[in-house]
Design a protein around this motif. Structure first.
Motif, PDB file in Angstrom:
ATOM      1  N   LYS A 226      -3.747  10.525   0.354  1.00 60.49           N
ATOM      2  CA  LYS A 226      -4.858   9.882  -0.353  1.00 60.49           C
ATOM      3  C   LYS A 226      -4.549   9.882  -1.854  1.00 60.49           C
ATOM      4  O   LYS A 226      -4.715   8.867  -2.533  1.00 60.49           O
ATOM      5  CB  LYS A 226      -6.164  10.610  -0.057  1.00 60.49           C
TER       6      LYS A 226
ATOM      7  N   TYR B 119      -1.448   7.465  -2.510  1.00 58.48           N
ATOM      8  CA  TYR B 119      -1.837   6.055  -2.444  1.00 58.48           C
ATOM      9  C   TYR B 119      -2.703   5.665  -3.636  1.00 58.48           C
ATOM     10  O   TYR B 119      -2.601   4.553  -4.145  1.00 58.48           O
ATOM     11  CB  TYR B 119      -2.564   5.752  -1.137  1.00 58.48           C
TER      12      TYR B 119
ATOM     13  N   LEU C  13      -2.452   1.802  -3.792  1.00 59.10           N
ATOM     14  CA  LEU C  13      -2.239   1.279  -2.440  1.00 59.10           C
ATOM     15  C   LEU C  13      -3.465   1.573  -1.575  1.00 59.10           C
ATOM     16  O   LEU C  13      -3.402   2.300  -0.590  1.00 59.10           O
ATOM     17  CB  LEU C  13      -0.981   1.899  -1.825  1.00 59.10           C
ATOM     18  N   GLU C  14      -4.587   0.980  -1.971  1.00 54.62           N
ATOM     19  CA  GLU C  14      -5.845   1.258  -1.304  1.00 54.62           C
ATOM     20  C   GLU C  14      -5.823   0.881   0.178  1.00 54.62           C
ATOM     21  O   GLU C  14      -6.384   1.583   1.017  1.00 54.62           O
ATOM     22  CB  GLU C  14      -7.015   0.536  -2.010  1.00 54.62           C
TER      23      GLU C  14
ATOM     24  N   ASN D  50      -3.269   0.936   2.232  1.00 54.00           N
ATOM     25  CA  ASN D  50      -2.526   1.970   2.959  1.00 54.00           C
ATOM     26  C   ASN D  50      -3.418   3.188   3.210  1.00 54.00           C
ATOM     27  O   ASN D  50      -3.372   3.799   4.279  1.00 54.00           O
ATOM     28  CB  ASN D  50      -1.286   2.394   2.174  1.00 54.00           C
ATOM     29  N   ASP D  51      -4.239   3.521   2.205  1.00 57.57           N
ATOM     30  CA  ASP D  51      -5.141   4.654   2.338  1.00 57.57           C
ATOM     31  C   ASP D  51      -6.161   4.400   3.446  1.00 57.57           C
ATOM     32  O   ASP D  51      -6.461   5.295   4.238  1.00 57.57           O
ATOM     33  CB  ASP D  51      -5.848   4.919   1.006  1.00 57.57           C
TER      34      ASP D  51
END
Length: 171
Positions: free
Chosen positions: A76, A79, A84-85, A87-88
């Motif tokens: 978390k 990301y 990289l929201e 991916n989170d």
């Protein structure tokens, strides 16, 4: 890689570049400036990634299993650092699914697919598409175990080269 390995590579690269440039002051070694800058910037970026991973307690090569909530929290932060929201969100969904849907969790290492589907799904060959679609939690590659009430995950040792190849192919 370890940060020292990357630094050593970069230092050797710069030393060799300096040697080529110093061979003759009357003849150019015909070095492509763009290519050299790409190598330098790539090494700098790689060092930055390694530093962020280290800061979030992700070792260079993880040979130990990881507790699922620690994995979630570490990534978390990573990301968030890299913005990289999506991916989170994907990782969060997968972790939630594992925590909610795990039906049978042995005290020995068991394929994730077996734990999620109570043995209804048999272990098959790993699927590249599933690896990427499920944030790395491909059910035939990932193993899980309960220890002291916590869920631990790891990759099957015999399948790590498959993962490495998939990652290299995707670059």
């Amino acid at each position: 890689d370890k940060m020292e390995t990357i630094k050593d590579f970069l230092n050797n690269f710069l030393d060799e570049t300096n040697e080529k440039l110093s061979l003759s002051y009357s003849h150019s070694p015909n070095l492509d400036k763009t290519d050299y800058l790409k190598v330098i910037f790539s090494c700098a970026f790689y060092l930055g990634i390694c530093k962020i991973l280290s800061t979030n307690n992700i070792p260079e090569k993880n040979t130990e299993p990881i507790e699922i909530t620690k994995l979630r929290e570490s990534f978390k932060n990573i990301y968030s650092t890299f913005k990289l929201e999506l991916n989170d969100v994907v990782l969060g969904n997968e972790v939630d699914k594992i925590q909610k849907e795990i039906n049978k969790l042995a005290e020995t290492w068991t394929p994730l697919i077996t734990c999620l589907y109570s043995g209804d799904k048999i272990v098959t060959s790993p699927q590249k598409r599933n690896f990427f679609a499920h944030a790395g939690f491909e059910g035939n590659l990932t193993e899980c175990m309960r220890q002291e009430g916590k869920i631990y995950l790891r990759y099957n040792e015999d399948k790590k080269s498959t993962i490495e190849n998939w990652l290299k192919e995707s670059i």
